[in-house]
Scaffold this motif. Structure first.
Motif, PDB file in Angstrom:
ATOM      1  N   MET A 154       0.860  -1.190   0.000  1.00  0.00           N
ATOM      2  CA  MET A 154       0.000   0.000   0.000  1.00  0.00           C
ATOM      3  C   MET A 154       0.893   1.237   0.000  1.00  0.00           C
ATOM      4  N   LEU A 155       0.910   1.942  -1.121  1.00  0.00           N
ATOM      5  CA  LEU A 155       1.792   3.105  -1.224  1.00  0.00           C
ATOM      6  C   LEU A 155       1.061   4.296  -1.816  1.00  0.00           C
ATOM      7  N   THR A 156       1.527   5.480  -1.437  1.00  0.00           N
ATOM      8  CA  THR A 156       1.096   6.697  -2.120  1.00  0.00           C
ATOM      9  C   THR A 156       2.186   7.020  -3.125  1.00  0.00           C
ATOM     10  N   GLU A 157       1.784   7.186  -4.387  1.00  0.00           N
ATOM     11  CA  GLU A 157       2.803   7.326  -5.437  1.00  0.00           C
ATOM     12  C   GLU A 157       3.706   8.531  -5.191  1.00  0.00           C
ATOM     13  N   VAL A 158       3.099   9.677  -4.835  1.00  0.00           N
ATOM     14  CA  VAL A 158       3.885  10.889  -4.616  1.00  0.00           C
ATOM     15  C   VAL A 158       3.786  11.293  -3.144  1.00  0.00           C
ATOM     16  N   TYR A 160       3.514  13.240   0.120  1.00  0.00           N
ATOM     17  CA  TYR A 160       2.852  14.534   0.357  1.00  0.00           C
ATOM     18  C   TYR A 160       3.803  15.582   0.918  1.00  0.00           C
ATOM     19  N   ARG A 161       4.883  15.140   1.559  1.00  0.00           N
ATOM     20  CA  ARG A 161       5.806  16.137   2.116  1.00  0.00           C
ATOM     21  C   ARG A 161       6.876  16.554   1.113  1.00  0.00           C
ATOM     22  N   THR A 162       7.579  15.562   0.572  1.00  0.00           N
ATOM     23  CA  THR A 162       8.752  15.883  -0.255  1.00  0.00           C
ATOM     24  C   THR A 162       8.474  15.893  -1.750  1.00  0.00           C
ATOM     25  N   GLY A 163       7.331  15.333  -2.165  1.00  0.00           N
ATOM     26  CA  GLY A 163       7.063  15.219  -3.596  1.00  0.00           C
ATOM     27  C   GLY A 163       7.819  14.068  -4.249  1.00  0.00           C
ATOM     28  N   ARG A 164       8.513  13.245  -3.469  1.00  0.00           N
ATOM     29  CA  ARG A 164       9.219  12.094  -4.035  1.00  0.00           C
ATOM     30  C   ARG A 164       8.234  11.111  -4.647  1.00  0.00           C
ATOM     31  N   ARG A 165       8.575  10.638  -5.844  1.00  0.00           N
ATOM     32  CA  ARG A 165       7.648   9.785  -6.587  1.00  0.00           C
ATOM     33  C   ARG A 165       8.180   8.353  -6.644  1.00  0.00           C
ATOM     34  N   HIS A 166       7.304   7.402  -6.304  1.00  0.00           N
ATOM     35  CA  HIS A 166       7.655   5.990  -6.451  1.00  0.00           C
ATOM     36  C   HIS A 166       7.498   5.565  -7.902  1.00  0.00           C
ATOM     37  N   ASP A 167       8.187   4.491  -8.270  1.00  0.00           N
ATOM     38  CA  ASP A 167       8.032   3.906  -9.598  1.00  0.00           C
ATOM     39  C   ASP A 167       6.892   2.890  -9.524  1.00  0.00           C
ATOM     40  N   HIS A 188      -1.730  12.663  -4.846  1.00  0.00           N
ATOM     41  CA  HIS A 188      -0.864  13.712  -5.389  1.00  0.00           C
ATOM     42  C   HIS A 188      -0.412  13.383  -6.805  1.00  0.00           C
ATOM     43  N   SER A 189      -1.165  12.488  -7.454  1.00  0.00           N
ATOM     44  CA  SER A 189      -0.833  12.089  -8.831  1.00  0.00           C
ATOM     45  C   SER A 189      -1.953  12.430  -9.808  1.00  0.00           C
ATOM     46  N   ALA A 190      -3.199  12.152  -9.404  1.00  0.00           N
ATOM     47  CA  ALA A 190      -4.328  12.371 -10.312  1.00  0.00           C
ATOM     48  C   ALA A 190      -4.427  13.861 -10.624  1.00  0.00           C
ATOM     49  N   GLY A 191      -4.286  14.205 -11.887  1.00  0.00           N
ATOM     50  CA  GLY A 191      -4.316  15.610 -12.305  1.00  0.00           C
ATOM     51  C   GLY A 191      -2.981  16.307 -12.126  1.00  0.00           C
ATOM     52  N   ALA A 192      -1.986  15.584 -11.618  1.00  0.00           N
ATOM     53  CA  ALA A 192      -0.671  16.193 -11.386  1.00  0.00           C
ATOM     54  C   ALA A 192       0.350  15.717 -12.403  1.00  0.00           C
TER      55      ALA A 192
END
Ligand SMILES: *Cc1c(COP(=O)(O)O)cnc(C)c1O
Length: 398
Positions: A154-158, A160-167, A188-192
């Motif tokens: 269970m991950l959040t792709e981006v 929320y604090r640093t903006g780091r994006r998972h692959d 932090h991905s949908a529409g981003a």
């Protein structure tokens, strides 16, 4: 580039003199929304009363508008539905994933995940019993934390604090290799940025609409269930509107076909109307153009802040491929600095303990806004404006 970003900028109503770099937290008001809300209230609720459920399509809105979001995240048509808040959708997706892997007991997530996602997972583990555990590791340790006991990643792709994006495709493939399912939070991905849940192999995806999708405060969340799970995903929250025949009022629950079973109760009709109107701004927007423009603007901001405010330390990855659509910096006085910036008309936000966060949404942010933000930040730092007592006082919402 085929997308006309001057045209999209004109579709938003942003107060004169404000530079809005907080669309990653609450998107600004698209011009069409107020009119649409007024008409939904007056012409539908006011004039149709309860017949609006049939005559104005209120009951179908969660699926119809869900498909509009599906197009932005690469979902197959008919596999996204709207309703409730993101925390609820996280719970539903995770519960369904665990049920699809009944011989496994571990959820793997990372310390960059949003607290509510982790809290919901903790609560779900407690409800299911003592042998269920949530394992939280550092973002870079996720691949090695997945093993044959993992039920769900269970991950959040981006972040929320640093903006780091998972692959997403790579980690999803890693989860699948180990026999686990992947639940992605796209808040932090949908529409981003371009997202392709189908190509990326996501089993479940969830996200909110009030951030980069501009649906307004309290706008409903979405959930995607991959077609291969649509008939097997068991809804943990078996509400009447996820029933196969809600108006048969049967005594026992039977899940509706497909993603419709992830509906729970009465849809938020007014918020859905606001979202529907807000989604009109995406007509004619190419997500690859959006991404290219976001990265250009991020680079301009990072370079400008590095030049003008060396006291601020970049908290986001330097490699643009590893960033979402926000740029964050660290400073021990981050809260007060953000307050001083807001007083100068530049709205960003603060996330404890020391993160200054700036959302870069190209639909309404351009070079002029980035340059104004750099200048305001430089002024706040050069004059120590943040030391003013007014800027030190913490509000409830940061
Ligand atoms: C914004 C956000 C939430 C908020 O959840 P709500 O239930 O809508 O309040 C949850 N998770 C993530 C990753 C978020 O970014």
């Amino acid at each position: 580039m085929t997308t006309d970003f001057a045209a999209t900028r004109a579709l938003f109503q942003i107060p004169e003199g404000v530079v809005y770099l907080d669309g990653n937290s609450l998107g600004p008001l698209p011009r069409g929304v107020a009119e649409r809300l007024a008409s939904t209230v007056t012409d539908e609720w006011g004039a149709m009363l309860i017949t609006g459920w049939n005559r104005a399509g209120w009951m179908e809105a969660p699926a119809r508008i869900g498909d509009r979001i599906g197009r932005l995240i690469g979902a197959e048509p008919g596999h996204v539905v709207l309703g409730d808040t993101l925390s609820i959708k996280v719970y539903q997706a995770l519960a369904a994933a665990l049920q699809l892997r009944p011989d496994r007991r571990v959820i793997v997530s990372d310390s960059g995940n949003f607290p509510s996602d982790l809290y919901m997972a903790e609560g779900l583990c407690r409800t299911l019993g003592a042998d269920y555990t949530l394992r939280v590791v550092a973002p870079e340790d996720v691949p090695d934390a997945i093993d044959d006991r993992t039920a769900a990643l269970m991950l959040t792709e981006v972040d929320y604090r640093t903006g780091r994006r998972h692959d997403m495709p790579r980690l999803t493939a890693r989860a699948h290799e180990a026999g686990a399912l992947a639940v992605w939070d796209l808040a932090h991905s949908a529409g981003a940025l371009p997202v392709d849940v189908a190509a990326g192999g996501a089993d479940f995806a969830v996200g909110c609409t009030y951030k980069y999708l501009n649906s307004g405060p309290g706008g409903p969340a979405f959930i995607y269930v991959a077609p291969r799970h649509a008939q097997d995903a068991h809804p943990a929250l078996s509400g009447w509107l996820g029933h196969e025949a809600p108006f048969a009022f049967e005594q026992h629950y039977r899940a509706a076909p497909g993603v419709a079973r992830m509906r729970v109760g009465t849809p938020p009709v007014l918020q859905l109307a606001a979202l529907d109107a807000a989604l009109d701004v995406w007509e004619g927007v190419d997500m690859n153009d959006l991404r290219a423009r976001s990265l250009d603007l991020q680079q301009r901001f990072i370079a400008g802040v590095a030049r003008a405010c060396p006291q601020l330390q970049l908290a986001s990855p330097r490699d643009p491929a590893l960033r979402g659509s926000q740029v964050s910096f660290r400073h021990p006085q981050g809260y007060a600095i953000i307050q001083a910036l807001i007083a100068r008309g530049v709205i960003g936000d603060f996330r404890a303990p020391d993160i200054l966060r700036f959302g870069i949404a190209p639909l309404y942010i351009g070079e002029a806004e980035i340059d104004a933000a750099i200048a305001a930040l430089a002024d706040v730092m050069a004059t120590d404006a943040w030391t003013h007592p007014d800027h030190q006082r913490r509000a409830a919402v940061t």
